[in-house]
Design a protein around this motif. Structure first.
Motif, PDB file in Angstrom:
ATOM      1  N   TYR A  34      18.119  -1.519  38.303  1.00  0.00           N
ATOM      2  CA  TYR A  34      17.625  -1.371  39.682  1.00  0.00           C
ATOM      3  C   TYR A  34      16.416  -2.273  39.921  1.00  0.00           C
ATOM      4  O   TYR A  34      16.362  -3.016  40.912  1.00  0.00           O
ATOM      5  N   VAL A  35      15.444  -2.244  39.016  1.00  0.00           N
ATOM      6  CA  VAL A  35      14.237  -3.063  39.161  1.00  0.00           C
ATOM      7  C   VAL A  35      14.589  -4.546  39.074  1.00  0.00           C
ATOM      8  O   VAL A  35      14.072  -5.372  39.826  1.00  0.00           O
ATOM      9  N   SER A  36      15.493  -4.885  38.147  1.00  0.00           N
ATOM     10  CA  SER A  36      15.901  -6.276  37.992  1.00  0.00           C
ATOM     11  C   SER A  36      16.508  -6.812  39.288  1.00  0.00           C
ATOM     12  O   SER A  36      16.189  -7.927  39.732  1.00  0.00           O
ATOM     13  N   TYR A  37      17.366  -6.022  39.918  1.00  0.00           N
ATOM     14  CA  TYR A  37      17.984  -6.467  41.173  1.00  0.00           C
ATOM     15  C   TYR A  37      16.944  -6.598  42.273  1.00  0.00           C
ATOM     16  O   TYR A  37      16.958  -7.565  43.039  1.00  0.00           O
ATOM     17  N   ARG A  38      16.046  -5.644  42.364  1.00  0.00           N
ATOM     18  CA  ARG A  38      15.021  -5.680  43.406  1.00  0.00           C
ATOM     19  C   ARG A  38      14.083  -6.877  43.241  1.00  0.00           C
ATOM     20  O   ARG A  38      13.566  -7.432  44.219  1.00  0.00           O
ATOM     21  N   MET A  39      13.864  -7.302  41.995  1.00  0.00           N
ATOM     22  CA  MET A  39      13.009  -8.460  41.746  1.00  0.00           C
ATOM     23  C   MET A  39      13.744  -9.757  42.085  1.00  0.00           C
ATOM     24  O   MET A  39      13.175 -10.664  42.694  1.00  0.00           O
ATOM     25  N   CYS A  40      15.009  -9.848  41.674  1.00  0.00           N
ATOM     26  CA  CYS A  40      15.800 -11.048  41.958  1.00  0.00           C
ATOM     27  C   CYS A  40      17.271 -10.759  41.693  1.00  0.00           C
ATOM     28  O   CYS A  40      17.682 -10.565  40.544  1.00  0.00           O
ATOM     29  N   GLU A  42      19.761 -12.781  41.928  1.00  0.00           N
ATOM     30  CA  GLU A  42      20.408 -13.868  41.184  1.00  0.00           C
ATOM     31  C   GLU A  42      20.197 -13.694  39.684  1.00  0.00           C
ATOM     32  O   GLU A  42      21.119 -13.855  38.887  1.00  0.00           O
ATOM     33  N   ALA A  43      18.957 -13.354  39.292  1.00  0.00           N
ATOM     34  CA  ALA A  43      18.674 -13.116  37.874  1.00  0.00           C
ATOM     35  C   ALA A  43      19.461 -11.911  37.366  1.00  0.00           C
ATOM     36  O   ALA A  43      19.949 -11.900  36.233  1.00  0.00           O
ATOM     37  N   TYR A  44      19.592 -10.889  38.227  1.00  0.00           N
ATOM     38  CA  TYR A  44      20.405  -9.721  37.861  1.00  0.00           C
ATOM     39  C   TYR A  44      21.834 -10.158  37.559  1.00  0.00           C
ATOM     40  O   TYR A  44      22.439  -9.714  36.580  1.00  0.00           O
ATOM     41  N   GLN A  45      22.380 -11.018  38.413  1.00  0.00           N
ATOM     42  CA  GLN A  45      23.762 -11.465  38.225  1.00  0.00           C
ATOM     43  C   GLN A  45      23.917 -12.222  36.909  1.00  0.00           C
ATOM     44  O   GLN A  45      24.863 -11.986  36.145  1.00  0.00           O
ATOM     45  N   PHE A  46      22.966 -13.112  36.610  1.00  0.00           N
ATOM     46  CA  PHE A  46      23.038 -13.855  35.355  1.00  0.00           C
ATOM     47  C   PHE A  46      23.038 -12.909  34.157  1.00  0.00           C
ATOM     48  O   PHE A  46      23.800 -13.080  33.210  1.00  0.00           O
ATOM     49  N   LYS A  47      22.163 -11.897  34.195  1.00  0.00           N
ATOM     50  CA  LYS A  47      21.979 -11.016  33.038  1.00  0.00           C
ATOM     51  C   LYS A  47      23.054  -9.953  32.917  1.00  0.00           C
ATOM     52  O   LYS A  47      23.650  -9.775  31.835  1.00  0.00           O
ATOM     53  N   TYR A  48      23.322  -9.230  34.007  1.00  0.00           N
ATOM     54  CA  TYR A  48      24.187  -8.054  33.909  1.00  0.00           C
ATOM     55  C   TYR A  48      25.644  -8.317  34.277  1.00  0.00           C
ATOM     56  O   TYR A  48      26.529  -7.630  33.764  1.00  0.00           O
ATOM     57  N   PRO A 278      13.866 -16.495  32.646  1.00  0.00           N
ATOM     58  CA  PRO A 278      14.667 -17.216  31.656  1.00  0.00           C
ATOM     59  C   PRO A 278      15.857 -17.952  32.271  1.00  0.00           C
ATOM     60  O   PRO A 278      16.476 -18.773  31.608  1.00  0.00           O
ATOM     61  N   TYR A 279      16.154 -17.672  33.533  1.00  0.00           N
ATOM     62  CA  TYR A 279      17.299 -18.302  34.188  1.00  0.00           C
ATOM     63  C   TYR A 279      16.879 -19.374  35.200  1.00  0.00           C
ATOM     64  O   TYR A 279      17.701 -19.847  35.981  1.00  0.00           O
TER      65      TYR A 279
END
Length: 299
Positions: A34-40, A42-48, A278-279
């Motif tokens: 949830y926090v990852s998506y709220r921060m970015c 695109e980064a959420y998509q790369f990671k999860y 990192p992305y």
């Protein structure tokens, strides 16, 4: 093959596979997601979604090591065993740090040795200032709940039983009979002390308060001040409104993920840049490199 920590949690809690949501990555959601998506997004998509790895950091390694020492000390106290000695606990911190340090590719402005020393000092601050005040009833307590229409899993650092009413000078034996309150506790190794507003609005503890059905939450901070590591407690409470607002937002975020909507972080956001994400090289960093031979800016 050994089960992941999360899959083992589902087994331990007796949660069947029907609990999962096939429209979400790995079928489950978490506060970290949830926090990852709220921060970015695109980064959420790369990671999860794509499953691209992200290297560890010095601060993450330090925090994990300190948490390991605290967990060991609290588990021992919860069982009623003799208090874990500070030397033994610091050895646990050091071992955990060493085990995780290989994941760090860049230590930034510090070194592995300096970061390890700081981790030990932060644990020592907890051992001196916090361990004797703790009455743990649970440590690293896992949960799996439906929150906002989302199968959400996680682990709560600790639950602490404290007097609901404190009276100066109360007889210790009477104090044992006084009503108790359940306090949800999260440990943070942060560079600076959290503001009252940060504590009041932290969504992780709002979620934990909902899971444990208690309004009482606390951040136990371990701060590496120049004058020495400090253990600082910050207490707050959560209301039914706080929980309802977060539940609605978690549901909204999950729906966007299902729809494939992954917005980038705001330009200039603290977490968007070559040293923070990192992305970066696969996102705005790639755009910047490709444009170096392009547009010229007139003075």
């Amino acid at each position: 093959m050994a089960l992941s920590r999360t899959e083992q949690l589902l087994v331990d809690l007796g949660v069947g596979q029907s609990f999962k949501d096939a429209t979400l990555p790995k079928g489950l959601f978490s506060h970290s997601q949830y926090v990852s998506y709220r921060m970015c997004g695109e980064a959420y998509q790369f990671k999860y979604v794509q499953g691209l790895p992200s290297p560890g950091s010095g601060s993450m390694t330090r925090g994990s090591a300190v948490h390991k020492g605290i967990e060991a000390a609290l588990r021992k106290k919860m069982k009623g065993d003799p208090v874990l000695g500070v030397v033994e606990a610091c050895e646990i911190v050091g071992q955990e740090f060493d085990a995780r340090s290989a994941e760090v590719l860049d230590w930034g402005k510090t070194t592995a040795e300096a970061c390890k020393t700081e981790a030990v000092q932060l644990y020592e601050a907890f051992h001196v200032g916090g361990l004797n005040r703790f009455n743990p009833t649970a440590v690293e307590k896992g949960f799996a709940v439906n929150f906002g229409g989302v199968p959400l899993v996680g682990f709560i650092d600790a639950l602490d039983e404290q007097p609901a009413i404190t009276v100066a000078g109360m007889d210790p034996e009477l104090a044992k009979l006084a009503p108790k309150k359940k306090v949800v506790v999260d440990f943070k190794t942060s560079a600076t002390k959290w503001s009252d507003n940060d504590v009041r609005t932290d969504t992780q503890l709002t979620l934990y308060a909902a899971v444990e059905r208690t309004p009482y939450i606390r951040i136990d901070q371990l701060i590496p001040y120049k004058r020495g590591a400090q253990y600082v407690r910050a207490e707050s409470e959560r209301t039914a409104e706080d929980i309802a607002i977060l539940e609605d937002d978690v549901g909204e975020v999950a729906q966007r993920i299902r729809q494939g909507i992954f917005p980038k972080a705001d330009i200039g956001a603290w977490n968007c840049g070559p040293t923070k994400c990192p992305y970066w090289s696969m996102c705005r960093g790639k755009i910047a490199v490709n444009n170096q031979k392009g547009v010229a800016i007139e003075p």
